[in-house]
Design a protein around this motif. Sequence first.
Motif, PDB file in Angstrom:
ATOM      1  N   CYS A 103      50.788  71.250  84.955  1.00  0.00           N
ATOM      2  CA  CYS A 103      52.205  71.160  85.001  1.00  0.00           C
ATOM      3  C   CYS A 103      52.896  70.196  84.134  1.00  0.00           C
ATOM      4  O   CYS A 103      53.804  70.818  83.261  1.00  0.00           O
ATOM      5  CB  CYS A 103      52.594  70.802  86.695  1.00  0.00           C
ATOM      6  N   CYS A 149      55.164  68.455  84.922  1.00  0.00           N
ATOM      7  CA  CYS A 149      56.252  67.819  85.492  1.00  0.00           C
ATOM      8  C   CYS A 149      57.320  67.290  84.665  1.00  0.00           C
ATOM      9  O   CYS A 149      58.360  66.598  85.163  1.00  0.00           O
ATOM     10  CB  CYS A 149      56.119  66.644  86.684  1.00  0.00           C
ATOM     11  N   LEU A 178      60.936  68.222  86.089  1.00  0.00           N
ATOM     12  CA  LEU A 178      61.440  67.155  87.240  1.00  0.00           C
ATOM     13  C   LEU A 178      61.936  66.128  86.476  1.00  0.00           C
ATOM     14  O   LEU A 178      63.005  65.421  86.787  1.00  0.00           O
ATOM     15  CB  LEU A 178      60.503  66.885  87.926  1.00  0.00           C
ATOM     16  N   CYS A 225      59.638  71.006  89.324  1.00  0.00           N
ATOM     17  CA  CYS A 225      58.718  71.463  88.401  1.00  0.00           C
ATOM     18  C   CYS A 225      57.595  72.612  88.992  1.00  0.00           C
ATOM     19  O   CYS A 225      57.819  72.810  90.293  1.00  0.00           O
ATOM     20  CB  CYS A 225      58.031  70.305  87.956  1.00  0.00           C
ATOM     21  N   CYS A 258      54.625  72.289  90.043  1.00  0.00           N
ATOM     22  CA  CYS A 258      53.936  71.889  91.260  1.00  0.00           C
ATOM     23  C   CYS A 258      54.747  71.763  92.386  1.00  0.00           C
ATOM     24  O   CYS A 258      54.181  72.133  93.731  1.00  0.00           O
ATOM     25  CB  CYS A 258      53.147  70.701  90.761  1.00  0.00           C
ATOM     26  N   ASN A 259      56.012  71.195  92.473  1.00  0.00           N
ATOM     27  CA  ASN A 259      56.924  71.388  93.343  1.00  0.00           C
ATOM     28  C   ASN A 259      57.010  72.761  94.139  1.00  0.00           C
ATOM     29  O   ASN A 259      57.293  73.104  95.227  1.00  0.00           O
ATOM     30  CB  ASN A 259      58.236  70.867  93.096  1.00  0.00           C
ATOM     31  N   SER A 277      57.694  61.882  94.570  1.00  0.00           N
ATOM     32  CA  SER A 277      57.703  62.924  93.462  1.00  0.00           C
ATOM     33  C   SER A 277      57.564  62.538  92.311  1.00  0.00           C
ATOM     34  O   SER A 277      56.722  63.059  91.506  1.00  0.00           O
ATOM     35  CB  SER A 277      59.243  63.496  93.697  1.00  0.00           C
ATOM     36  N   GLY A 280      54.607  63.886  89.692  1.00  0.00           N
ATOM     37  CA  GLY A 280      54.655  64.101  88.289  1.00  0.00           C
ATOM     38  C   GLY A 280      53.842  63.345  87.316  1.00  0.00           C
ATOM     39  O   GLY A 280      53.417  63.687  86.333  1.00  0.00           O
ATOM     40  N   SER A 325      47.761  65.461  94.757  1.00  0.00           N
ATOM     41  CA  SER A 325      49.220  65.422  94.837  1.00  0.00           C
ATOM     42  C   SER A 325      49.586  66.208  96.242  1.00  0.00           C
ATOM     43  O   SER A 325      50.922  65.882  96.650  1.00  0.00           O
ATOM     44  CB  SER A 325      49.441  66.770  93.797  1.00  0.00           C
ATOM     45  N   ASN A 362      52.707  64.082  97.912  1.00  0.00           N
ATOM     46  CA  ASN A 362      53.934  65.121  98.062  1.00  0.00           C
ATOM     47  C   ASN A 362      54.088  65.245  99.371  1.00  0.00           C
ATOM     48  O   ASN A 362      54.109  66.294  99.985  1.00  0.00           O
ATOM     49  CB  ASN A 362      53.706  66.137  96.937  1.00  0.00           C
TER      50      ASN A 362
END
Length: 587
Positions: free
Chosen positions: A226, A228, A231, A238, A240-241, A432, A436, A457, A461
Motif C-alpha cells: 500500500c 499509504c 493518507l 489509503c 489498507c484503510n 493510522s 501507514g 496492521s 488499526n
Amino acid sequence: MLQKLKLLLGEGVIPSAILTDKEGGLMRPVAEVFPNSRHLLCTWHINNDMEARVSFLCNKNKDVGRAFKNGVWKRIMEASTVEEYDRAVASMEDRYVRWQSVIDYVHNTWLTDHRQKFVLAWTNEVLHFGNITTCRVESQHSVVKSWLGSSQGSLDTVFRKVHASIINQVTEIKNGLESSRRRHGALFKSYLYQHLVGRVSHHSLELILEEHTRMRQLSTEVFERCGCAKLSTHGLPCACNIYMAVQGGVGLYLDLVHRFWRTLEIGDGADIPEFVEESAQVVELFRSLVDDVLARDIAVVRDISRIVHDELHPENAGFEEPGPNLTRRGRPRKQRNSTTRNLSFVEHVRNMGPRRSCDQGSSSMSTQQTRSSLGSYMSIDLIPPGFKEWLPQFMLQYIRGYCDVIPDGNCGFRCAAEFFLGDQERYGEIRSTLVGEIGKLEQYRHVYRPDSIANVSWRINWRGGQCGEEHWMITDCDLWPLATHFNAVVVILSIGNRGGLFPNFTILPLENRYESTRPTKEIVLAFVNTNHYILLDLTPDFPLQPIPPRWRELADYSVLEWESRYQTRRQAWDQYSDEFNFRRGRS
C-alpha cells in the motif's frame, strides 16, 4: 513578498508545504520565512527544463530529450521508495554512460540538492493535497489577464475587473460545494461511501474511488504494497484503510478524511469553517435503525425496547455501579513466595483524590509541554510511594512531572497523541499514522517478526474506543515506527515492575527522513506494572537507557552516527544503574 504572505495567513498558521519553481531568488527566502514548511518544486517546470536541456546537450536532438524525460527521468521522479530511486538513478547512469554531460547536469542541477522536493519517495510524506505543480497559479494568472483585456488601465478600472473576477470564482466554488452537499453519482451509492456522501467534496470521493480500485489490484498484498501515500499526501483513506472498511462491512467514516475535504461552506458566515461532526452521522444511523425496528413485528420491537431501556436506566434493573477495588488480589503478603500484585497506577491515583495540574504542583515543566497539554501534567510528588521504591532512585532528580492518560486499552497511543499532537483524544490518528508507517520500510518486517505486517496492521488499526489486549500497543515493536515517523528519541522506563529495571531502553529513528542532524524530539513513556502507559516530563539532560543492539543492524547508514551524539548520557545511565543495582543487591 513572503513576509507579507505570512502576515496575511495569520499568526500560528504554518503551511504544510510550499510549492514553487526553481527560482534562485525565491528558494532561500522560503526556507527563512517558513522554516517549518516543506518546500516542493513544480514537476511541470522540471520536466520542461529537463527535456530542453537534454536535447541541447545531445546535439540539439529533441527526440532524445523527449525520450529521456518520458523514460528514465520519469522513473526517477515516480520512485516511491529510496531503493527504487537508487535503482532508477543507476539505470540512467548505465544507459547514458556516453553522455557524461547529461549525467552531470541531472546530478548537479536536480538530484544532489533538490531530490527531496520532487521525487515521490520524499514528497509522499508531505500533506500537499495533490498539488505538485504550479499550474493552478499559471491558470489563474491567465484568467485575470482575460478579465483585464489590456496591460494598460487606471487603478479603479483594474480594481473593478479584478474584483469581478474574484466574485466569479467564488460563485463557481459555491456551486461546486453545494453540488457536493446535494448530489452524488451512482458510483457512490454503496455502503462503503454511505457516511461520506453529502459531507465531503466530489473530488475527494473520486480520489477515494481511485484508491479503492488500487486496493483491488493489490489483492492480498494490500498491507505490504500500500505505502499509504494517499493518507500522507491527501489526508484520505489509503488502500489498507479501505480494505479494513470492506472486511469489517462498516464503510468509511469521516474521521479518516482530512477537514480540508469536509469544508463545504465559503463566504458570508463561514469565517470559521463549520465541519461536519461524526456525532451527526452516528445519530442519523441510529434514526435509520429506529425506523427499521418500527417496521418489524411487534415482538421484535418489544425485545429491542427492553434492551435499550436496560442500557439507559440500569438503576431500574437492580444493578449498582461498582466502587474502586481497594484490596489486593492473591495470597497474603506474609507468605514468602507471595504472588500479590501492587495496586495499578490508576487505582493509586483514584485513591489519592483529585488530580493536581502541573502549574499548581511543579513550575519547572517546559514551555512547549505547557502549551500542548496545559493542565494534563501532574507533579512528580503525586507518584504513589509504592512505585518510587521500584523506580531507579537516580532518575527521581530528572523527573519534573507526568501525565496519566485514560486507561482504556489505548493508553500507549494516547500518550503519543498527547505528546506529538497535543491531545490524547487524537490517538486514532496515531494508530493510522503507524499503520501507514510500517508499510514504508522493509526493516519493519524484521522488527515485528514472526508476526506479519497484515496482522500488525489489524492490531494497530483500531477505532472502536475501549479495546482489549489484542489491540494494545506492544512495548518494544510499536516504538520503532513511532520514532522514525516523528524523527524522535523514544524512551521507555519501567515503573512498578518487580522483575527489575526491564524494560528500559531507548529507540532512535531507523532512517534520516527529514535531512536532520539528529532527532528533533524526545518522548519518555513509563510502562507501569506491565499494563499501563503514562507520559513523563524529564529534564533535557536525563540519562539515556540502552539502545537495543538490533537498532544498529536495521538502521540506515545515514543515522548510525546519531548514537554517538548520546554517548555521554548513555554512560551516565550505565554508571548510575550499576551503582543502583549494587546498593539494591546489598540491601
